[in-house]
Design an enzyme around this catalytic site. Structure first.
Site, PDB file in Angstrom:
ATOM      1  N   TYR A  16      -6.908  -5.536   6.716  1.00  0.00           N
ATOM      2  CA  TYR A  16      -5.572  -4.937   6.479  1.00  0.00           C
ATOM      3  C   TYR A  16      -5.241  -3.344   7.312  1.00  0.00           C
ATOM      4  O   TYR A  16      -4.530  -3.594   8.440  1.00  0.00           O
ATOM      5  CB  TYR A  16      -5.135  -4.825   4.939  1.00  0.00           C
ATOM      6  CG  TYR A  16      -4.006  -3.789   4.728  1.00  0.00           C
ATOM      7  CD1 TYR A  16      -2.547  -4.125   5.494  1.00  0.00           C
ATOM      8  CD2 TYR A  16      -3.912  -2.816   3.888  1.00  0.00           C
ATOM      9  CE1 TYR A  16      -1.443  -3.366   5.176  1.00  0.00           C
ATOM     10  CE2 TYR A  16      -2.424  -2.087   3.383  1.00  0.00           C
ATOM     11  CZ  TYR A  16      -1.547  -2.638   3.965  1.00  0.00           C
ATOM     12  OH  TYR A  16      -0.329  -1.866   3.620  1.00  0.00           O
ATOM     13  N   THR A  40     -13.719 -10.767   4.549  1.00  0.00           N
ATOM     14  CA  THR A  40     -12.634 -10.436   3.997  1.00  0.00           C
ATOM     15  C   THR A  40     -11.346 -10.463   4.917  1.00  0.00           C
ATOM     16  O   THR A  40     -10.127 -10.196   4.409  1.00  0.00           O
ATOM     17  CB  THR A  40     -12.691  -9.041   3.132  1.00  0.00           C
ATOM     18  OG1 THR A  40     -13.024  -8.200   4.181  1.00  0.00           O
ATOM     19  CG2 THR A  40     -13.822  -9.144   2.101  1.00  0.00           C
ATOM     20  N   ALA A  76     -16.195  -2.594   5.397  1.00  0.00           N
ATOM     21  CA  ALA A  76     -16.723  -2.007   4.274  1.00  0.00           C
ATOM     22  C   ALA A  76     -15.917  -2.971   3.153  1.00  0.00           C
ATOM     23  O   ALA A  76     -14.877  -3.452   3.316  1.00  0.00           O
ATOM     24  CB  ALA A  76     -16.446  -0.743   3.739  1.00  0.00           C
ATOM     25  N   THR A 118     -12.171   7.046   1.195  1.00  0.00           N
ATOM     26  CA  THR A 118     -11.372   6.775   0.181  1.00  0.00           C
ATOM     27  C   THR A 118     -11.098   7.839  -0.770  1.00  0.00           C
ATOM     28  O   THR A 118     -12.075   8.593  -1.003  1.00  0.00           O
ATOM     29  CB  THR A 118     -11.859   5.475  -0.493  1.00  0.00           C
ATOM     30  OG1 THR A 118     -11.174   5.296  -1.816  1.00  0.00           O
ATOM     31  CG2 THR A 118     -13.309   5.710  -0.721  1.00  0.00           C
ATOM     32  N   TYR A 142     -18.617   1.609  -5.638  1.00  0.00           N
ATOM     33  CA  TYR A 142     -17.773   1.395  -4.411  1.00  0.00           C
ATOM     34  C   TYR A 142     -17.360   2.959  -3.867  1.00  0.00           C
ATOM     35  O   TYR A 142     -17.909   3.292  -2.501  1.00  0.00           O
ATOM     36  CB  TYR A 142     -16.352   0.677  -4.624  1.00  0.00           C
ATOM     37  CG  TYR A 142     -15.300   1.030  -3.452  1.00  0.00           C
ATOM     38  CD1 TYR A 142     -15.561   0.636  -2.090  1.00  0.00           C
ATOM     39  CD2 TYR A 142     -14.117   1.704  -3.756  1.00  0.00           C
ATOM     40  CE1 TYR A 142     -14.629   1.131  -0.882  1.00  0.00           C
ATOM     41  CE2 TYR A 142     -13.206   2.151  -2.773  1.00  0.00           C
ATOM     42  CZ  TYR A 142     -13.536   1.551  -1.426  1.00  0.00           C
ATOM     43  OH  TYR A 142     -12.517   2.037  -0.399  1.00  0.00           O
ATOM     44  N   ASN A 171      -3.102   5.659  -1.678  1.00  0.00           N
ATOM     45  CA  ASN A 171      -2.393   4.077  -1.665  1.00  0.00           C
ATOM     46  C   ASN A 171      -1.873   3.666  -0.593  1.00  0.00           C
ATOM     47  O   ASN A 171      -0.717   4.237  -0.320  1.00  0.00           O
ATOM     48  CB  ASN A 171      -1.512   4.087  -3.112  1.00  0.00           C
ATOM     49  CG  ASN A 171      -2.579   4.322  -4.379  1.00  0.00           C
ATOM     50  OD1 ASN A 171      -2.784   3.412  -5.069  1.00  0.00           O
ATOM     51  ND2 ASN A 171      -2.424   5.503  -4.737  1.00  0.00           N
ATOM     52  N   VAL A 206       2.169  -3.705 -17.110  1.00  0.00           N
ATOM     53  CA  VAL A 206       2.226  -2.383 -16.957  1.00  0.00           C
ATOM     54  C   VAL A 206       1.298  -1.751 -17.876  1.00  0.00           C
ATOM     55  O   VAL A 206       1.410  -1.871 -19.109  1.00  0.00           O
ATOM     56  CB  VAL A 206       3.677  -1.650 -17.350  1.00  0.00           C
ATOM     57  CG1 VAL A 206       3.838  -0.363 -17.293  1.00  0.00           C
ATOM     58  CG2 VAL A 206       4.781  -2.426 -16.110  1.00  0.00           C
TER      59      VAL A 206
END
Length: 326
Positions: A16, A40, A76, A118, A142, A171, A206
């Site tokens: 991505y 991935t 990763a 991250t 992770y 995010n 939620v």
């Protein structure tokens, strides 16, 4: 932003974020080689104009030579839950792979690195606006693997003069042309809500509506993937020999889960049923980044901070993928 005509290796460039950064590098006039094992990532995600090499980052020495001006490292594994049940996979790939990559760079004389880090390195936040000086106490293998890599890079910079920048994402969302989120399994809120709008899910869960936030749901900092890519090109210019610079990347303000759901309803014109679910362990009420360091050191200014625009780009990509799926 990043003088044109240079040559870069992008590890994990079929994923991505890596694919969007590779596209931005090409648009800026650079030569790009994408190294990805497609475990991935997606071959069709590699932007046109990039050379593609199918292979593991552990074997980067096979392709990396002195003709490269730098490396942008995205290769990763990144599923928090999986890292808890299969931690060795994350140590072998994320830490072992980067160890091999740093050795290959050292041997080839390639001395510039931008690393995809991250916010998971921080673990449970001590403040609602996270800075780079906040404690790092990751709560998953992770996050721990990414923090270990950051420590490795710091040592490499001090001992061998590596010019390095680690960018700690919060995010990431949105899409850029043919490049968007296609995680399996999907765990990110915006694509999950879009799956409901597409009719692929019955409702969106939620997790908790009694947090100390304006509407009771968790607040998170969303950054457009194209803004993120801009930061990587700026980081190449800012990288300084012997220094490891760490920068948070976020918009500095957050949106609640319910705000995201309402925005998806408005942008798509589709109903999005909600299902109430218990709080998830370890979910902080507010998680927002201070990007002051990135603004000061990189000259980075996100230009796509509007949530509706982020969702609209993700929706365009999701519909394209839905149409393309047999």
């Amino acid at each position: 932003m990043s003088n044109p005509g240079k040559k870069y290796l992008v590890t994990g460039g079929a994923g991505y974020v890596g694919s969007v950064v590779a596209a931005h590098l090409l648009e800026a006039g650079h030569t790009v080689t994408v190294l990805d094992d497609l475990s991935t990532g997606f071959r069709e995600g590699v932007p046109a104009g990039a050379e593609f090499v199918e292979g593991r980052v552990q074997d980067a020495a096979k392709w990396l030579d002195a003709s490269y001006d730098g490396v942008l490292h995205f290769a990763a594994y990144s599923q928090v839950g999986e890292s808890v049940t299969d931690p060795e996979k994350y140590w072998v790939n994320n830490v072992g792979g980067t160890t091999a990559l740093l050795a290959a760079m050292r041997d080839a004389g390639v001395r510039t690195l931008v690393f995809s880090s991250t916010a998971a390195t921080y673990g449970e936040p001590v403040s609602s606006l996270i800075t780079e000086t906040d404690p790092t106490a990751p709560t998953s293998p992770y996050g721990a693997s990414k923090l270990a890599v950051d420590h490795m890079i710091s040592g490499e910079a001090r001992a061998h003069g590596l010019a390095a920048v680690s960018l700690r994402y919060f995010n990431v969302a949105g899409a850029y042309g043919a490049c968007g989120e296609r995680h399996d399994p999907e765990s990110h809120l915006i694509p999950l809500v879009l799956q409901v709008a597409l009719g692929r899910r019955a409702s969106i869960s939620v997790y908790g509506d009694d947090y100390p936030t304006p509407d009771g749901t968790c607040v998170r900092d969303y950054i457009h993937v194209a803004d993120l890519a801009d930061a990587h090109l700026l980081a190449l210019d800012a990288a300084t020999a012997g220094e490891h610079l760490i920068c948070n990347l976020g918009n500095g303000n957050g949106f609640s889960v319910r705000e995201v759901i309402e925005t998806v309803r408005r942008v798509t014109g589709h109903p999005v049923p909600e299902t109430a679910a218990p709080r998830r362990a370890g979910d902080p009420a507010v998680l927002v980044a201070s990007a002051a360091t990135a603004r000061r050191r990189l000259g980075w200014q996100p230009s796509r901070a509007d949530l509706s625009a982020i969702v609209a780009d993700a929706w365009t990509f999701a519909r394209r993928e839905e149409t393309a799926t047999p």
